[in-house]
Design an enzyme around this catalytic site. Structure first.
Site, PDB file in Angstrom:
ATOM      1  N   HIS A 257      20.370 -33.305 -34.539  1.00  0.00           N
ATOM      2  CA  HIS A 257      19.707 -34.426 -33.847  1.00  0.00           C
ATOM      3  C   HIS A 257      19.785 -34.199 -32.343  1.00  0.00           C
ATOM      4  CE1 HIS A 257      18.892 -37.109 -37.264  1.00  0.00           C
ATOM      5  NE2 HIS A 257      20.055 -36.712 -37.763  1.00  0.00           N
ATOM      6  N   ASP A 320      25.814 -35.697 -38.475  1.00  0.00           N
ATOM      7  CA  ASP A 320      25.108 -35.743 -39.757  1.00  0.00           C
ATOM      8  C   ASP A 320      23.798 -34.960 -39.695  1.00  0.00           C
ATOM      9  OD1 ASP A 320      24.032 -37.618 -37.947  1.00  0.00           O
ATOM     10  OD2 ASP A 320      23.017 -38.661 -39.577  1.00  0.00           O
ATOM     11  N   GLU A 321      23.264 -34.668 -40.856  1.00  0.00           N
ATOM     12  CA  GLU A 321      21.903 -34.149 -41.042  1.00  0.00           C
ATOM     13  C   GLU A 321      21.600 -32.902 -40.207  1.00  0.00           C
ATOM     14  OE1 GLU A 321      19.588 -38.183 -42.435  1.00  0.00           O
ATOM     15  OE2 GLU A 321      19.625 -37.761 -40.295  1.00  0.00           O
ATOM     16  N   ASN A 322      22.549 -32.011 -40.144  1.00  0.00           N
ATOM     17  CA  ASN A 322      22.297 -30.691 -39.567  1.00  0.00           C
ATOM     18  C   ASN A 322      21.731 -29.806 -40.678  1.00  0.00           C
ATOM     19  OD1 ASN A 322      22.366 -28.144 -38.396  1.00  0.00           O
ATOM     20  ND2 ASN A 322      24.598 -28.007 -38.365  1.00  0.00           N
TER      21      ASN A 322
END
Length: 681
Positions: A257, A320-322
């Protein structure tokens, strides 16, 4: 040992009885959150223009809080108080309310927030160990005000109160859509009104870097579209929150992100730039390079600068969400992983987090991060924020980490009040050990901003977050959903005192859609639709950051009140005599309104093309209402319809549930209940 067990059982029964009494009494008092212990008494304290508040010391925080309370009471009652300011001169004989605190509270997660509040016909006494506890008591007092033909009063009551969880937060994402300072402040006021104590401020994202950096100015100059908070604004908001007993925890999302960071400093990325601000929603590849020593020098300098703006001990690193795509494609990173025995991207990110933790420790900060797909391998002071369910919460707590629950509190997903309210971090039937329970600090409602802006964010946060606030403050046995709905409707109106626009902006948005002052027929329709589940909106269009947030789906409310009231009436009909004329009449009146509304709304749609997308949904509302009227007619005549009729109507209702304009009807389940009731006619 046997005596000890008897004592424990006895104390447990006493505790449950106290909580039950508190819940029953709070139902009469319309309090939210419900206090730990409430005892109603005879009598009342009458409010008039001589009302005077005294404080037992010169504490600035409680002085400001008492002044705000006086202004709220004056505004709500219309009484012009002769003593507009709290008195600290200790002329006790003039005081009708006495606030007594022992010390200044510290803004940390372990501070005492308890208080006691006693009201009788002679006056009001508020006592607390800390000024923060007293602020919580003032929030309760503000909700106690009532009225009769003789004026305004506060009922006689004795309250002892303390929070169940120490961490009761609200995340506000200001990156995907920028949220101005005044909007943040009014939401801080509302948070304090329902005893929430942490603003989790999500400041960096793929779609924007929202804070000024004097150390690395290209961060905000190139990564924000000019929409960011200055140092002065940050300090102002942190101080504003502190005055209300609210901590501010920043989130600087890493290593993924990260587009907002890398627009200005592409040399820190895991793949060559250039980068530009992301205009779409989703999970994107730009990621910091964890093998580049310059990354850590950069973050050290940045964290040092930011630590001077945010005094709170806790510091959220995101995490998160790498998706790992840039890491997988970078041979240098792959070689580094092999050399350092890092078997996968999770291990590499854990390495990155360890490095961040050492930097943050220099500035006396404790890391908080989102749960990823695996458990972290970090020091046990690390705090895990769970967004993937209670199972990951419990797994983290059992592994020795302190935890926060956000799964089930994602208010951006426009789910129901009941769903959020019953989402208990530690349900009553839990089998967790006391040691594991103690590691669960509380939870946070999360307001991600893909589909909200300054005009609509209040309506997505409130009033549902007040129900979450009660879940995190009140005892777990306080779980009567119907009473929650009743009290929440009252508290929702009271929250307007703090400047929230969750109610008043509704009519304004409908006027714009209708291009008319007369919004009657449009409101009849929008009152009983709701925006679809947020993750489903991308099925109907590819959302972008510059799309307008002014359409019917943006005006429509989650869990709409009119639809809920209709369902309550239908449900009460199902358990009572179908000849109950009062209920039958009210249900029929609502159905008649919706059946006949479409013809009038069609005329408006022709004059306002923005409404074209909901025309067929409006027609389906009319059809569904007619089905409901037919069902009631069967019940009145005590006739059971043919199965073929039932099947045909159910098929029509199923088709009517198809979303249009990113909205859906909110009354179809109630119509189905009416059809089911015809089988018992």
């Amino acid at each position: 040992m046997k005596l000890k067990k008897i004592l424990i059982v006895g104390l447990s029964i006493l505790l449950i009885n106290k909580i039950t009494v508190a819940q029953n009494n709070s139902a009469e008092l319309n309090l939210m959150p419900v206090p730990y212990e409430v005892e109603l008494a005879d009598g009342q304290f009458r409010l008039d223009n001589t009302f005077c508040v005294g404080i037992n010391n010169n504490d600035e925080r409680i002085f400001k809080a008492a002044l705000r309370m006086i202004n709220i009471l004056s505004g709500r009652t219309g009484i012009c108080m002769e003593r507009q300011f709290p008195d600290t001169t200790k002329v006790y004989k003039t005081w009708q309310m006495v606030i007594s605190i022992n010390r200044k509270g510290n803004l940390n997660a372990d501070e005492d927030e308890s208080y006691s509040l006693d009201v009788d016909e002679n006056g009001i006494s508020l006592k607390a160990e800390t000024n923060i506890g007293a602020i919580r008591g003032l929030a309760t007092l503000t909700q106690l005000i009532r009225a009769d033909e003789n004026g305004y009063y506060i009922p006689a009551v004795k309250i002892k109160d303390e929070p169940r969880f120490k961490w009761r937060g609200l995340l506000v994402d200001v990156c995907r859509h920028f949220i101005p300072v005044d909007v943040i402040k009014r939401n801080l006021d509302a948070m304090a009104a329902v005893k929430m104590n942490v603003l989790h401020w999500h400041l960096t994202e793929d779609q924007g870097f929202r804070i000024e950096s004097k150390t690395f100015p290209k961060l905000h100059q190139l990564g924000s579209d000019g929409l960011y908070y200055t140092h002065e604004e940050i300090k102002d908001i942190v101080a504003y929150a502190a005055d209300r007993g609210i901590r501010v925890m920043p989130e600087f999302d890493l290593p993924g992100h990260a587009t907002g960071w890398l627009v200005g400093y592409p040399e820190l990325a895991s793949a060559p730039g250039p980068y530009s601000i992301e205009r779409n929603w989703g999970i994107f590849s730009p990621t910091f390079d964890p093998t580049n020593e310059e990354t850590y020098k950069f973050l050290d300098a940045f964290f040092k600068e930011m630590s001077e703006l945010f005094p709170d001990k806790y510091w959220h690193i995101g995490g998160d969400e790498n998706n790992g795509k840039q890491w997988n494609a970078n041979q240098q990173i792959q070689d580094f992983m092999k050399k350092n025995n890092l078997p996968d991207n999770h291990a590499l990110q854990n390495y990155f987090n360890i490095r961040l933790g050492k930097i943050l420790a220099k500035y006396n900060k404790t890391m908080v991060g989102w749960y990823t797909d695996k458990q972290p391998d970090l020091g046990k002071d690390y705090v895990v924020q769970s967004w993937k369910g209670r199972s990951s919460l419990y797994e983290s707590a059992k592994n020795g980490y302190r935890c926060l629950l956000s799964h089930g509190f994602y208010i951006d997903l426009v789910q129901s009040r009941e769903y959020h309210y019953m989402n208990d971090p530690i349900p009553q039937d839990t089998i967790l050990s006391d040691e594991v329970r103690d590691r669960i600090l509380g939870g946070e409602a999360t307001m991600w901003a893909e589909y909200v802006g300054a005009e609509t964010i209040d309506s997505r946060i409130w009033p549902r977050t007040a129900a979450i606030a009660e879940r995190l403050w009140s005892p777990g046995s306080v779980n009567n959903v119907d009473d929650m709905f009743r009290r929440l409707d009252i508290v929702s109106m009271q929250l307007e005192d703090y400047g929230l626009t969750h109610i008043k902006n509704y009519d304004m948005m409908l006027r714009r859609l209708a291009n008319s002052y007369d919004i009657t027929v449009l409101k009849n329709f929008v009152d009983v639709i709701q925006p679809i589940f947020t993750y489903d909106r991308k099925k109907y269009r590819r959302p972008k950051s510059f799309h307008p947030l002014t359409k019917v789906a943006d005006a429509a409310r989650p869990d709409p009140r009119v639809a809920r009231e209709f369902d309550q009436r239908v449900s009460s009909l199902s358990v009572k005599d179908v000849n109950n004329e009062e209920i039958i009449s009210s249900v029929t009146k609502m159905l008649d309104l919706w059946k006949n509304n479409h013809a009038q709304l069609q005329k408006l749609i022709k004059e306002s093309p923005v409404l074209n997308e909901i025309e067929t949904l409006s027609k389906d509302l009319s059809v569904c209402a007619d089905i409901g009227l037919q069902a009631i007619d069967y019940m009145k005549k005590k006739l059971q319809p043919e199965q073929s009729w039932i099947d045909a109507q159910m098929e029509i209702l199923k088709k009517a549930e198809t979303p249009r304009g990113e909205t859906e009807l909110a009354i179809t389940k109630s119509i189905k209940k009416l059809i089911e009731m015809t089988k018992k006619s």
